[in-house]
Write a protein that holds these residues in place. Sequence first.
Motif, PDB file in Angstrom:
ATOM      1  N   TYR A  45       0.824  -1.210   0.000  1.00 42.18           N
ATOM      2  CA  TYR A  45       0.000   0.000   0.000  1.00 42.18           C
ATOM      3  C   TYR A  45       0.860   1.263   0.000  1.00 42.18           C
ATOM      4  O   TYR A  45       0.503   2.257  -0.615  1.00 42.18           O
ATOM      5  CB  TYR A  45      -0.975  -0.003   1.166  1.00 42.18           C
ATOM      6  N   GLU A  46       1.991   1.226   0.689  1.00 39.19           N
ATOM      7  CA  GLU A  46       2.887   2.384   0.666  1.00 39.19           C
ATOM      8  C   GLU A  46       3.445   2.612  -0.740  1.00 39.19           C
ATOM      9  O   GLU A  46       3.575   3.750  -1.177  1.00 39.19           O
ATOM     10  CB  GLU A  46       3.999   2.227   1.697  1.00 39.19           C
ATOM     11  N   LYS A  47       3.747   1.559  -1.453  1.00 39.07           N
ATOM     12  CA  LYS A  47       4.202   1.687  -2.843  1.00 39.07           C
ATOM     13  C   LYS A  47       3.083   2.259  -3.717  1.00 39.07           C
ATOM     14  O   LYS A  47       3.334   3.075  -4.604  1.00 39.07           O
ATOM     15  CB  LYS A  47       4.679   0.341  -3.384  1.00 39.07           C
ATOM     16  N   GLU A  70      -7.219   3.912   2.884  1.00 38.54           N
ATOM     17  CA  GLU A  70      -8.380   3.263   3.516  1.00 38.54           C
ATOM     18  C   GLU A  70      -8.046   1.828   3.912  1.00 38.54           C
ATOM     19  O   GLU A  70      -8.420   1.368   4.987  1.00 38.54           O
ATOM     20  CB  GLU A  70      -9.592   3.307   2.588  1.00 38.54           C
ATOM     21  N   ALA A  71      -7.325   1.118   3.061  1.00 35.67           N
ATOM     22  CA  ALA A  71      -6.936  -0.261   3.383  1.00 35.67           C
ATOM     23  C   ALA A  71      -6.003  -0.298   4.597  1.00 35.67           C
ATOM     24  O   ALA A  71      -6.139  -1.153   5.475  1.00 35.67           O
ATOM     25  CB  ALA A  71      -6.274  -0.921   2.178  1.00 35.67           C
ATOM     26  N   ILE A  72      -5.067   0.631   4.648  1.00 40.76           N
ATOM     27  CA  ILE A  72      -4.141   0.701   5.782  1.00 40.76           C
ATOM     28  C   ILE A  72      -4.895   1.033   7.063  1.00 40.76           C
ATOM     29  O   ILE A  72      -4.686   0.420   8.098  1.00 40.76           O
ATOM     30  CB  ILE A  72      -3.029   1.747   5.517  1.00 40.76           C
ATOM     31  N   ARG A  73      -5.819   2.010   6.982  1.00 36.91           N
ATOM     32  CA  ARG A  73      -6.580   2.426   8.158  1.00 36.91           C
ATOM     33  C   ARG A  73      -7.533   1.330   8.620  1.00 36.91           C
ATOM     34  O   ARG A  73      -7.519   0.933   9.785  1.00 36.91           O
ATOM     35  CB  ARG A  73      -7.384   3.696   7.859  1.00 36.91           C
ATOM     36  N   SER A  74      -8.343   0.809   7.699  1.00 37.06           N
ATOM     37  CA  SER A  74      -9.351  -0.173   8.096  1.00 37.06           C
ATOM     38  C   SER A  74      -8.730  -1.499   8.527  1.00 37.06           C
ATOM     39  O   SER A  74      -9.298  -2.207   9.358  1.00 37.06           O
ATOM     40  CB  SER A  74     -10.366  -0.393   6.978  1.00 37.06           C
ATOM     41  N   GLY A  75      -7.564  -1.830   7.975  1.00 35.76           N
ATOM     42  CA  GLY A  75      -6.889  -3.060   8.359  1.00 35.76           C
ATOM     43  C   GLY A  75      -5.927  -2.888   9.518  1.00 35.76           C
ATOM     44  O   GLY A  75      -5.257  -3.837   9.919  1.00 35.76           O
ATOM     45  N   ASN A  76      -5.861  -1.666  10.062  1.00 36.07           N
ATOM     46  CA  ASN A  76      -4.949  -1.359  11.170  1.00 36.07           C
ATOM     47  C   ASN A  76      -3.501  -1.731  10.850  1.00 36.07           C
ATOM     48  O   ASN A  76      -2.733  -2.095  11.740  1.00 36.07           O
ATOM     49  CB  ASN A  76      -5.400  -2.045  12.462  1.00 36.07           C
ATOM     50  N   ALA A 130      -0.827  10.152  12.656  1.00 32.66           N
ATOM     51  CA  ALA A 130       0.616  10.332  12.873  1.00 32.66           C
ATOM     52  C   ALA A 130       1.408   9.508  11.854  1.00 32.66           C
ATOM     53  O   ALA A 130       2.422   9.972  11.317  1.00 32.66           O
ATOM     54  CB  ALA A 130       0.989   9.944  14.291  1.00 32.66           C
ATOM     55  N   TYR A 131       0.932   8.304  11.577  1.00 29.12           N
ATOM     56  CA  TYR A 131       1.581   7.456  10.575  1.00 29.12           C
ATOM     57  C   TYR A 131       1.534   8.125   9.199  1.00 29.12           C
ATOM     58  O   TYR A 131       2.543   8.243   8.509  1.00 29.12           O
ATOM     59  CB  TYR A 131       0.918   6.072  10.511  1.00 29.12           C
ATOM     60  N   VAL A 132       0.334   8.582   8.779  1.00 29.55           N
ATOM     61  CA  VAL A 132       0.164   9.174   7.453  1.00 29.55           C
ATOM     62  C   VAL A 132       1.024  10.423   7.311  1.00 29.55           C
ATOM     63  O   VAL A 132       1.675  10.637   6.283  1.00 29.55           O
ATOM     64  CB  VAL A 132      -1.324   9.493   7.175  1.00 29.55           C
ATOM     65  N   SER A 133       1.055  11.229   8.339  1.00 34.15           N
ATOM     66  CA  SER A 133       1.843  12.460   8.301  1.00 34.15           C
ATOM     67  C   SER A 133       3.332  12.148   8.177  1.00 34.15           C
ATOM     68  O   SER A 133       4.032  12.729   7.336  1.00 34.15           O
ATOM     69  CB  SER A 133       1.577  13.293   9.551  1.00 34.15           C
ATOM     70  N   ALA A 134       3.817  11.227   8.988  1.00 30.49           N
ATOM     71  CA  ALA A 134       5.245  10.888   8.983  1.00 30.49           C
ATOM     72  C   ALA A 134       5.656  10.135   7.714  1.00 30.49           C
ATOM     73  O   ALA A 134       6.697  10.411   7.122  1.00 30.49           O
ATOM     74  CB  ALA A 134       5.593  10.063  10.215  1.00 30.49           C
ATOM     75  N   THR A 179      -6.436  16.118   4.205  1.00 28.74           N
ATOM     76  CA  THR A 179      -6.087  15.556   2.905  1.00 28.74           C
ATOM     77  C   THR A 179      -6.263  14.044   2.906  1.00 28.74           C
ATOM     78  O   THR A 179      -6.827  13.478   1.967  1.00 28.74           O
ATOM     79  CB  THR A 179      -4.644  15.931   2.509  1.00 28.74           C
ATOM     80  N   SER A 180      -5.823  13.394   3.972  1.00 27.72           N
ATOM     81  CA  SER A 180      -5.957  11.940   4.075  1.00 27.72           C
ATOM     82  C   SER A 180      -7.412  11.515   3.969  1.00 27.72           C
ATOM     83  O   SER A 180      -7.759  10.622   3.193  1.00 27.72           O
ATOM     84  CB  SER A 180      -5.396  11.438   5.409  1.00 27.72           C
ATOM     85  N   PHE A 181      -8.263  12.170   4.750  1.00 30.23           N
ATOM     86  CA  PHE A 181      -9.674  11.785   4.745  1.00 30.23           C
ATOM     87  C   PHE A 181     -10.376  12.210   3.464  1.00 30.23           C
ATOM     88  O   PHE A 181     -11.285  11.509   2.995  1.00 30.23           O
ATOM     89  CB  PHE A 181     -10.377  12.282   6.011  1.00 30.23           C
ATOM     90  N   ASN A 182      -9.971  13.323   2.852  1.00 31.50           N
ATOM     91  CA  ASN A 182     -10.527  13.694   1.549  1.00 31.50           C
ATOM     92  C   ASN A 182     -10.199  12.635   0.499  1.00 31.50           C
ATOM     93  O   ASN A 182     -11.062  12.244  -0.288  1.00 31.50           O
ATOM     94  CB  ASN A 182     -10.005  15.055   1.092  1.00 31.50           C
ATOM     95  N   LEU A 183      -8.952  12.192   0.488  1.00 33.23           N
ATOM     96  CA  LEU A 183      -8.545  11.157  -0.462  1.00 33.23           C
ATOM     97  C   LEU A 183      -9.326   9.867  -0.239  1.00 33.23           C
ATOM     98  O   LEU A 183      -9.791   9.238  -1.196  1.00 33.23           O
ATOM     99  CB  LEU A 183      -7.043  10.904  -0.366  1.00 33.23           C
ATOM    100  N   MET A 184      -9.469   9.457   1.012  1.00 35.57           N
ATOM    101  CA  MET A 184     -10.222   8.234   1.304  1.00 35.57           C
ATOM    102  C   MET A 184     -11.688   8.391   0.915  1.00 35.57           C
ATOM    103  O   MET A 184     -12.292   7.464   0.358  1.00 35.57           O
ATOM    104  CB  MET A 184     -10.083   7.848   2.777  1.00 35.57           C
TER     105      MET A 184
END
Length: 94
Positions: free
Chosen positions: A11-13, A34-40, A52-56, A64-69
């Motif tokens: 997902y990072e790729k 969304e896959a990263i968030r929902s799958g923890n 914090a993960y998305v920002s870093a 922006t993260s939630f708009n994209l999702m």
Amino acid sequence: MMEIAVSLDKYEKDIMAGKRRGLMGAIQIGMALEAIRSGNLWLNTGAKSFQAYVSAAHGFSRSTSFNLMNVATKFGSYILADPYLQSIQPTGVI
């Protein structure tokens, strides 16, 4: 444990590749987030929260993260079905 790391890496790729594309890239990034968030999947990164993960890891703000999702969830199937829509730059949409 290894399956989670492999999924997160995939997902990072997807996110890095999506940053170089138009609206299709925004959908790709939103789906991956969304896959990263929902799958923890972010839990094993050492981040204290998903944001914090998305920002870093990717430099996205919370909004922006939630708009994209949201765009990926609500409009992804329509955009994936229309080649014209895939070429639109996301700055006018998000």
